[in-house]
Motif scaffolding. Structure first.
Motif, PDB file in Angstrom:
ATOM      1  N   GLY A  45       0.790  -1.226   0.000  1.00  0.00           N
ATOM      2  CA  GLY A  45       0.000   0.000   0.000  1.00  0.00           C
ATOM      3  C   GLY A  45       0.819   1.271   0.000  1.00  0.00           C
ATOM      4  N   LYS A  46       1.829   1.311  -0.828  1.00  0.00           N
ATOM      5  CA  LYS A  46       2.678   2.497  -0.898  1.00  0.00           C
ATOM      6  C   LYS A  46       1.941   3.668  -1.561  1.00  0.00           C
ATOM      7  CE  LYS A  46       6.062   0.143  -2.993  1.00  0.00           C
ATOM      8  NZ  LYS A  46       5.639  -1.238  -2.769  1.00  0.00           N
ATOM      9  N   THR A  47       1.027   3.331  -2.466  1.00  0.00           N
ATOM     10  CA  THR A  47       0.387   4.398  -3.237  1.00  0.00           C
ATOM     11  C   THR A  47      -0.426   5.338  -2.349  1.00  0.00           C
ATOM     12  OG1 THR A  47       0.139   2.628  -4.850  1.00  0.00           O
ATOM     13  CG2 THR A  47      -0.734   4.757  -5.454  1.00  0.00           C
ATOM     14  N   VAL A  48      -1.114   4.785  -1.384  1.00  0.00           N
ATOM     15  CA  VAL A  48      -1.905   5.622  -0.477  1.00  0.00           C
ATOM     16  C   VAL A  48      -0.989   6.569   0.293  1.00  0.00           C
ATOM     17  CG1 VAL A  48      -3.352   5.578   1.582  1.00  0.00           C
ATOM     18  CG2 VAL A  48      -3.709   3.895  -0.225  1.00  0.00           C
TER      19      VAL A  48
ATOM     20  N   GLN B 225      -1.830   3.207 -14.054  1.00  0.00           N
ATOM     21  CA  GLN B 225      -2.473   2.641 -12.877  1.00  0.00           C
ATOM     22  C   GLN B 225      -2.588   3.683 -11.763  1.00  0.00           C
ATOM     23  OE1 GLN B 225      -1.209  -1.812 -13.071  1.00  0.00           O
ATOM     24  NE2 GLN B 225      -0.485  -0.904 -11.185  1.00  0.00           N
ATOM     25  N   HIS B 226      -1.481   4.389 -11.543  1.00  0.00           N
ATOM     26  CA  HIS B 226      -1.504   5.423 -10.515  1.00  0.00           C
ATOM     27  C   HIS B 226      -2.515   6.505 -10.874  1.00  0.00           C
ATOM     28  CE1 HIS B 226       1.559   3.794  -8.135  1.00  0.00           C
ATOM     29  NE2 HIS B 226       2.594   4.135  -8.862  1.00  0.00           N
ATOM     30  N   HIS B 227      -2.539   6.844 -12.139  1.00  0.00           N
ATOM     31  CA  HIS B 227      -3.435   7.915 -12.548  1.00  0.00           C
ATOM     32  C   HIS B 227      -4.889   7.532 -12.288  1.00  0.00           C
ATOM     33  CE1 HIS B 227      -5.628  10.464 -15.553  1.00  0.00           C
ATOM     34  NE2 HIS B 227      -5.073  11.337 -14.748  1.00  0.00           N
TER      35      HIS B 227
ATOM     36  N   ILE C 101       8.709   9.257  -6.649  1.00  0.00           N
ATOM     37  CA  ILE C 101       9.146   8.362  -7.721  1.00  0.00           C
ATOM     38  C   ILE C 101       8.865   6.916  -7.323  1.00  0.00           C
ATOM     39  CG2 ILE C 101      11.117   7.573  -9.061  1.00  0.00           C
ATOM     40  CD1 ILE C 101      12.203  10.333  -8.931  1.00  0.00           C
ATOM     41  N   ASP C 102       8.154   6.236  -8.175  1.00  0.00           N
ATOM     42  CA  ASP C 102       7.814   4.845  -7.868  1.00  0.00           C
ATOM     43  C   ASP C 102       8.818   3.927  -8.540  1.00  0.00           C
ATOM     44  OD1 ASP C 102       6.412   2.800  -6.770  1.00  0.00           O
ATOM     45  OD2 ASP C 102       4.812   2.796  -8.255  1.00  0.00           O
ATOM     46  N   GLU C 103       9.128   2.825  -7.881  1.00  0.00           N
ATOM     47  CA  GLU C 103      10.063   1.841  -8.430  1.00  0.00           C
ATOM     48  C   GLU C 103      11.304   2.549  -8.943  1.00  0.00           C
ATOM     49  OE1 GLU C 103       9.352  -0.989  -7.685  1.00  0.00           O
ATOM     50  OE2 GLU C 103       7.169  -1.142  -7.605  1.00  0.00           O
ATOM     51  N   GLN C 104      11.943   3.241  -8.017  1.00  0.00           N
ATOM     52  CA  GLN C 104      13.003   4.166  -8.406  1.00  0.00           C
ATOM     53  C   GLN C 104      14.152   3.528  -9.167  1.00  0.00           C
ATOM     54  OE1 GLN C 104      16.084   3.697  -6.827  1.00  0.00           O
ATOM     55  NE2 GLN C 104      15.213   1.985  -5.708  1.00  0.00           N
TER      56      GLN C 104
HETATM   57 MG    MG Z   1       3.145   0.129  -6.411  1.00  0.00          MG
END
Ligand code: MG
Ligand code: ADP
Length: 696
Positions: free
Chosen positions: A305-308, A336-338, A400-403
């Motif tokens: 749950g990193k996105t939250v 997906q994030h969008h 930054i995701d999955e840096q």
């Molecule tokens: Mg993720």
């Protein structure tokens, strides 16, 4: 030329026979200078001092054979190949070439005698060698055998071992004076750790004598390797510290910790935050309220749950009047994030902007306009976000995701867009690559790190099963059944130490085979050699449910969410690191359905291999797995394992070299204090154009 020139200043193009095309290929291996060539170390060694007997070879052996060609024919099987059967006094074996020319076929005429080198694999008709290196001997020719071990290098498409070896020999020949390759580790430090000098270590590793301790070398434990690992770890540490010192000199926008938007957001979420999410959000919130730019790494297992957490951070920025961006490495992930952000933020009256390479024309103009005039508070996108023409009104936070998919330059380019001359944006980088805490602590004590060590409730853990490749047909039948019942499945092909080309080939061969066996299923393929647009088209089709089965190389390891995919088959899991297996497996188990992961290993599986796969079967906890992997890592494991993500070293291996960390720390102190001029050259030598953690 007068006087010796530092090899780090000599581009490879100055070597004999290196034209632009070859230079390009070398660049894909991060080799630009003669010095880089010297640091391109063998993956393993072959013993070409003796000729093996075909009758005695075993699966997995690396051998040199000398034999007469019996036949050489094209096999029009699933994939066209040239098969050459050769015979010595002990038996017969086949060589197989997927890429071949008419001239090659002619050279391999029956009756000719051939010397070849390669790994024994199991093929269609017993043992085979794929794409062996070979030479056809002239009648009566007695070819000499090697008097040293022969290095096998990490290679790439269109760059053969023989070519690399010759280039590296040229580089070694230039290694005549200390000035050509300065040893930046002061003698006082070297003496403390009792390691050999740099030039000696490199000479040895490229050309070990016949009696060299091969197992020790394979395990990376030879003093020559340890010396280099030490230097590499030292450079990383120095670089990290320096970047952090630089960053600390900047100011960042102040963002008040209390955020109305954040509170409203939490209230409208359909779930409560986990304790870990709350804790980590507080850590981030605190950083954002400081005048110093935040540089925080958020580690959290797949699905934690990193996105939250990212959304909450973004809202704090918005509430304080700043813009926030979220950047992901692929179109699919960004999209997906969008979708998530759009859904979450709509009740708050916010609409995130969307920017990727695909966004064109009027839509693009609108997005850009919104970012420029500040009406767009939050933007989600891909690399497109840091390109020219993108301007922000007041960018305060970068997420930054999955840096590890981004380079430092890319991240810095984005940061520059928020550089007002007075302040630079805060940065939060997120990764699902677990680093065992013990290591993270000792190796990166300087780093601000938050860990989501808890999964949201209600997940059905993935059921992992270990199955021998001999039961492949059963597995295929199971996929068939599952797909007919409306499930979707991944089939992951793995090969290591091999070029992208071979990986892609293996995946294509698997596709062809499965298409024959499962004619009523819709099967797709993604691999690293496909164009990004092709890849995302296939992924999108899979996501939409238009494909039952997706064959893939390890390119799919990063955060793609296809909740309906509930089955994953991983071929040759014994060849991958456990962290990577865990990442792959994280692609399933994302929906409500019970999910399964079948680890289809190649027999025979070593004791250690069994133990490692057992860990995968018994646990779904990325950190636990990483720690166990570390604890049981044994001989032979290390070199074969591609390290992913955060800890991407060329030679060092934090698991194996943990004992070096303390001496590295004190060496770093000595160098910072007494030899500050050594820092730049050390960092350049080891990090050069490479990315570093992405978090600084
Ligand atoms: Mg993720
Ligand atoms: P990752 O850390 O791998 O990026 P995501 O942020 O994609 O994970 O979250 C995975 C899924 O879990 C998403 O569907 C998300 O909505 C859901 N989720 C996140 N936090 C919670 C929570 N506290 N309770 C329940 N579900 C949650």
């Amino acid at each position: 030329m007068s006087g010796p020139v530092a090899l780090s200043d000599i581009p490879v193009t100055q070597l004999n026979g290196v034209a632009a095309r070859l230079a390009e290929r070398l660049a894909t291996l991060h080799i630009h200078t003669v010095q880089d060539l010297l640091f391109h170390l063998p993956l393993r060694y072959q013993d070409r001092t003796q000729i093996a007997s075909i009758g005695r070879v075993r699966l997995g052996d690396d051998v040199m054979l000398e034999a007469e060609i019996l036949s050489c024919d094209i096999d029009f099987g699933r994939r066209r190949s040239l098969v050459c059967r050769i015979k010595d006094a002990g038996g017969i074996i086949s060589l197989r070439f997927f890429h071949f020319s008419a001239a090659q076929k002619k050279m391999l005429a029956p009756g000719n005698v051939l010397r070849c080198y390669g790994e024994i694999r199991s093929g269609k008709n017993g043992y085979e060698l794929y794409h062996p290196e070979y030479q056809v001997l002239k009648p009566g020719e007695i070819a000499p055998v090697a008097d040293r071990l022969t290095p096998i290098y990490p290679a790439t498409e269109g760059l053969q071992q023989t070519r690399l070896r010759k280039l590296i020999d040229q580089a070694l020949a230039l290694l005549q004076s200390p000035e050509s390759l300065p040893d930046w580790i002061p003698a006082s430090v070297l003496n403390r750790v009792a390691f050999p000098g740099l030039a000696d270590a490199l000479q040895y590793l490229h050309h070990p004598p016949v009696q060299a301790p091969v197992t020790q070398l394979l395990n990376g434990e030879h003093p020559a390797q340890q010396r280099l690992a030490f230097e590499e770890l030292l450079s990383h540490r120095l670089c990290l510290r320096r970047l952090r010192q630089q960053s600390a000199q900047h100011h960042a926008p102040l963002m008040a910790a209390h955020s109305d938007l954040g509170q409203a957001f939490r209230q409208q979420l359909p779930f409560a935050l986990t304790r870990a999410q709350t804790r980590v959000s507080n850590e981030i919130s605190h950083d954002l309220g400081l005048e110093q730019p935040m540089l925080r790494l958020l580690q959290g297992d797949v699905g934690s749950g990193k996105t939250v957490v990212a959304a909450l951070a973004a809202l704090q920025a918005v509430d304080s009047g700043y813009q926030a961006v979220i950047m992901a490495p692929t179109e699919i992930l960004a999209e997906q994030h969008h979708v998530n952000f759009t859904q979450w933020l709509a009740p708050l009256g916010l609409q995130p902007g969307w920017l990727s390479g695909k966004v064109k024309g009027r839509q693009r103009q609108q997005t850009l306009q919104g970012l420029r005039d500040g009406s767009s508070k939050i933007a989600v996108g891909t690399h497109a976000l840091f390109q020219e023409g993108v301007e922000f009104s007041n960018l305060g936070l970068i997420i930054i995701d999955e840096q590890h998919r981004f380079g430092v330059h890319q991240r810095l380019a984005l940061r520059e867009k928020g550089n007002t001359g007075m302040t630079i944006p805060h940065q939060l980088v997120m990764t699902a690559t677990p680093i065992p805490r013990t290591l993270a602590m000792s190796a990166y004590a300087d780093l601000d790190c938050s860990v989501l060590d808890e999964l949201p409730p209600g997940r059905t853990p993935v059921n992992t099963v270990i199955i021998s490749n001999e039961r492949r047909d059963e597995v295929i039948a199971r996929i068939h059944q599952a797909c007919l019942q409306g499930n979707q499945a991944y089939w992951v092909c793995t090969l290591i130490d091999e070029s992208e080309a071979l990986q892609a080939q293996a995946a294509e061969a698997t596709l062809a085979a499965l298409q024959t066996q499962l004619p009523d299923l819709a099967i797709g393929l993604v691999h690293g050699r496909m164009k990004a647009t092709e890849k995302s088209a296939v992924m999108a089709a899979f996501k939409k449910g238009e494909l039952h089965l997706l064959i893939a190389t390890t390119v799919i390891e990063v955060g793609v969410d296809v909740p309906n995919a509930s089955l994953m088959i991983i071929e040759n899991p014994e060849r991958l690191g456990l962290a990577q297996l865990h990442q792959l497996r994280g692609r399933v188990g994302r929906g409500a359905k019970a999910s399964h992961c079948l680890l289809l290993y190649q027999t025979p599986l070593s004791q250690l291999g069994k133990q490692r796969l057992g860990i995968m079967r018994d646990s779904n906890d990325g950190f636990y797995i990483a720690e166990q992997d570390l604890a049981i890592r044994g001989p032979g494991q290390v070199l074969g394992t591609r390290q992913t993500g955060l800890m991407s070293f060329r030679i060092a291996d934090l698991a194996r070299d943990a004992a070096l960390l303390d001496p590295v720390k004190s060496a770093a102190d000595t160098i910072e204090h007494d030899y500050p001029s050594h820092i730049d050259p050390l960092v350049n030598r080891w990090l050069g154009d490479r990315e570093l953690y992405g978090n600084v």
